[in-house]
Every structure is written in structure tokens, then in C-alpha cells.
Design an enzyme around this catalytic site. Structure first.
Site, PDB file in Angstrom:
ATOM      1  N   THR A  42      16.086   6.211  30.113  1.00  0.00           N
ATOM      2  CA  THR A  42      17.165   6.372  31.091  1.00  0.00           C
ATOM      3  C   THR A  42      18.417   6.927  30.423  1.00  0.00           C
ATOM      4  OG1 THR A  42      16.266   4.566  32.415  1.00  0.00           O
ATOM      5  CG2 THR A  42      18.553   5.184  32.830  1.00  0.00           C
ATOM      6  N   GLU A  50      23.952  15.091  32.653  1.00  0.00           N
ATOM      7  CA  GLU A  50      25.299  15.525  32.266  1.00  0.00           C
ATOM      8  C   GLU A  50      25.260  16.947  31.715  1.00  0.00           C
ATOM      9  OE1 GLU A  50      28.406  12.603  30.847  1.00  0.00           O
ATOM     10  OE2 GLU A  50      26.588  11.842  29.857  1.00  0.00           O
ATOM     11  N   HIS A  77      16.571   5.844  38.445  1.00  0.00           N
ATOM     12  CA  HIS A  77      15.526   6.319  37.532  1.00  0.00           C
ATOM     13  C   HIS A  77      14.248   5.733  38.099  1.00  0.00           C
ATOM     14  CE1 HIS A  77      14.068   7.156  33.148  1.00  0.00           C
ATOM     15  NE2 HIS A  77      13.365   7.793  34.076  1.00  0.00           N
TER      16      HIS A  77
END
Length: 142
Positions: A42, A50, A77
Site C-alpha cells: 500500500t 503521487e 487498496h
């Protein structure tokens, strides 16, 4: 920031997941992580999202004098991805509020959606940012 920095900008970014981006590699100092399954971590997935957002807007800011930093992440996730699969992040800039940017993000591993949500970034002046961070290392009053 350039006048082209407007909601609606989209970007797609692909990445082949190596073993070095799995849960055991996230914090090799942590015995608990080392015992976990070897799937896309994760923490690395968040970094991948990002990265896609950064690549999406860099042409629309005065890079590298202006950069963006992540300020908020709210993503799922929802599926495990083993190394060797290619993940694709699809990001859309949905809000520009001064220097605050909000993205809708989603990631897919070629089999299923593995993540979706929102990510917020803030446009910074790199020199000013570095000076402010550097002041944290100096004792107060010096």
C-alpha cells in the site's frame, strides 16, 4: 503556475511491479512486514499514485522551481497485485483552489481495479520550502 493548470487535466502512468515494491520490502527492519505476502505494498502504491499526479501537472507549473507536495490521501487498496504485473494509474485534476490541487485517482493491475480515491497536493516554491524545512534543524533562537 501556468494558466493551463485547470481542472480536467488527465494523465495515465504505467509501472511494472518489481519484488522491491512489495510488502516485505516496505520496511525490511520490521519483522512483521517481512512475514507478510509478497504483493504490491500500500505504501508503494500511494507513492505510485503521487508519481502519476506529479507527472500530470508538471507541464502546467514552473518545474523545477515550483513543485508539488502531497498533503492528503484517501484511497482504497482493494485488491492484491503480485510482482510482475503492470499497474496503471489514471488520474484527473478535479479541483484547483489557489495552490491546492485535488485529483481523482484510480489504479488497475490489468486484472482488476486495485485502488481508487482522492489525492490532494499543494504547489510549493522549492527554495522557500527548503528554507522552511531547514529551519527545523536549527535550534530555536539561532
Amino acid at each position: 503556475m501556468k494558466d493551463t493548470l485547470k481542472p480536467g487535466i488527465r494523465y495515465e502512468h504505467k509501472f511494472l511491479v518489481p519484488s522491491s515494491k512489495t510488502v516485505p520490502a516496505l520496511y525490511p527492519e520490521a519483522e512483521e512486514f517481512l512475514a507478510m505476502p509478497e504483493v504490491f505494498a500500500t505504501g508503494f502504491m500511494v507513492g505510485f499514485l503521487e508519481w502519476a499526479c506529479i507527472k500530470c501537472i508538471n507541464p502546467h507549473i514552473d518545474w523545477p522551481a515550483e513543485q508539488t507536495v502531497g498533503t492528503h490521501i484517501n484511497v482504497s487498496h482493494q485488491a492484491a497485485t503480485p510482482p510482475g504485473l503492470e499497474v496503471t494509474a489514471s488520474v484527473t485534476l478535479v479541483e484547483v483552489d489557489g495552490r491546492r490541487l485535488v485529483f481523482e485517482v484510480q489504479a488497475h493491475d490489468g486484472v482488476e481495479v486495485i485502488s481508487k480515491g482522492l489525492h490532494e497536493r499543494f504547489v510549493i516554491n522549492r527554495a522557500k520550502f527548503d528554507a522552511k524545512v531547514g529551519s527545523k534543524l536549527r535550534p530555536a533562537g539561532t
